[in-house]
Scaffold this active site. Structure first.
Site, PDB file in Angstrom:
ATOM      1  N   GLU A  16      -0.389  19.318  71.229  1.00 39.49           N
ATOM      2  CA  GLU A  16      -1.179  19.857  70.115  1.00 39.49           C
ATOM      3  C   GLU A  16      -2.604  19.318  70.154  1.00 39.49           C
ATOM      4  O   GLU A  16      -2.965  18.485  70.967  1.00 39.49           O
ATOM      5  CB  GLU A  16      -0.541  19.458  68.773  1.00 39.49           C
ATOM      6  CG  GLU A  16       0.302  20.546  68.115  1.00 39.49           C
ATOM      7  CD  GLU A  16      -0.541  21.633  67.466  1.00 39.49           C
ATOM      8  OE1 GLU A  16      -1.788  21.609  67.620  1.00 39.49           O
ATOM      9  OE2 GLU A  16       0.034  22.514  66.818  1.00 39.49           O
ATOM     10  N   ASN A 144      -1.543  24.371  59.467  1.00 39.55           N
ATOM     11  CA  ASN A 144      -1.933  24.439  60.876  1.00 39.55           C
ATOM     12  C   ASN A 144      -3.432  24.692  61.010  1.00 39.55           C
ATOM     13  O   ASN A 144      -4.233  24.019  60.403  1.00 39.55           O
ATOM     14  CB  ASN A 144      -1.075  25.468  61.615  1.00 39.55           C
ATOM     15  CG  ASN A 144      -0.049  24.783  62.499  1.00 39.55           C
ATOM     16  OD1 ASN A 144      -0.355  23.830  63.200  1.00 39.55           O
ATOM     17  ND2 ASN A 144       1.183  25.258  62.462  1.00 39.55           N
ATOM     18  N   ASP A 192      -0.611  29.467  65.040  1.00 34.02           N
ATOM     19  CA  ASP A 192      -0.539  28.008  65.034  1.00 34.02           C
ATOM     20  C   ASP A 192      -1.963  27.460  64.932  1.00 34.02           C
ATOM     21  O   ASP A 192      -2.652  27.701  63.960  1.00 34.02           O
ATOM     22  CB  ASP A 192       0.207  27.539  66.287  1.00 34.02           C
ATOM     23  CG  ASP A 192       0.759  26.133  66.167  1.00 34.02           C
ATOM     24  OD1 ASP A 192       0.111  25.280  65.538  1.00 34.02           O
ATOM     25  OD2 ASP A 192       1.835  25.853  66.742  1.00 34.02           O
TER      26      ASP A 192
END
Length: 281
Positions: A16, A144, A192
């Site tokens: 991420e 997100n 996302d």
């Protein structure tokens, strides 16, 4: 379809948070569930890995050096010499940090979510350098992607289960007039992480969608980058000219992950990014 390359072959559980650090000349990225902060220097290939003491949702450069970390139990500061201290410590059982972004004024907009992803269990908060915090959104499931238009007047935001990319009017640390920019159709995955480019277009990673999409400021889909692994988590422009799109991926929950799942990917010359502000603290 644009060809991708593998920047770092890895097996991150939940890759991420790609972030270009212009002062250091490297990309920062994370394995949230692996509690690791990675760096990658594309000019030399040098890589580093630092382990954190708990799950880490975001790591962003600070104006004075070091990093601000969005951690399971709050927001902390990591100094250049490795010293850690809490800026805001507020553990909530069953909750962890997720994505975060630095606003044009240098504040950190930090998201949280419950481990079980329960609706309403997460928040989006604005945190300043003195540790004060204001809850911007208090009814979030999976906080997100967050980003700002080139002029700072619009803020884009994703609560993944809604399938929406929302846009707010942003001024003086406030986000108001929430409305939908675009919605991801059934079967195309969930939005996302996101980044905004110099044209004001919004690039969105699609979890379980195996792609990154680019939307215009009017919400029109105008580009799709197909990727080999389904769990695409976030994207950011990097490199000296901010023209290369770095993309993180995840392996978590996949019974037969693709060999690239968990790797850091890059699409050279994908566009032109915006220089991201450092955290003012």
């Amino acid at each position: 379809m644009t060809a991708y390359e593998v920047a770092v072959r890895a097996e991150a559980t939940l890759g991420e948070g790609p972030t270009w650090d212009p002062a250091a000349g490297h990309l920062i990225w994370l394995d949230i569930l692996g509690s690791r902060i990675h760096t990658y220097d594309p000019s030399t290939g040098r890589r580093t890995v630092r382990t954190t003491h708990q799950h880490v949702g975001a790591a962003k450069p600070r104006a004075g050096g070091g990093l601000v970390l969005n951690l399971r139990d709050g927001v902390g500061l990591l100094d250049p010499d490795g010293t850690f201290r809490w800026l805001r410590h507020e553990p909530v059982p069953g909750r962890r940090a997720n994505d975060a972004a630095v606003a044009p004024d240098g504040s950190l907009w930090a998201g949280t979510m419950r481990y079980d992803e329960a609706p309403g269990g997460g928040t989006l908060s604005r945190i300043t350098g003195d540790g004060s915090a204001e809850v911007i959104l208090d009814d979030v499931a999976v906080s997100n992607g967050t980003g700002w238009s080139p002029d700072g007047r619009l803020m884009y935001y994703i609560d993944s289960p809604t399938r929406r990319i929302d846009v707010f009017h942003h001024e003086d640390g406030r986000a108001v007039d929430r409305r939908r920019l675009a919605e991801i159709e059934d079967g195309a995955g969930f939005p996302d992480g996101l980044t905004v480019d110099a044209d004001g277009c919004v690039w969105v990673a699609l979890w379980d969608g195996g792609a990154v999409r680019r939307y215009t400021p009017d919400g029109e889909l105008d580009r799709v980058i197909e990727l080999p692994t389904p769990r695409v988590t976030a994207c950011a422009f990097g490199g000296p000219d901010l023209t290369d799109l770095y993309i993180t991926t995840a392996r978590v929950g996949l019974t037969a992950p693709h060999p690239m799942a968990g790797s850091l990917l890059v699409v050279p010359g994908a566009g032109k990014g915006l220089r991201q502000p450092a955290f003012a603290g």
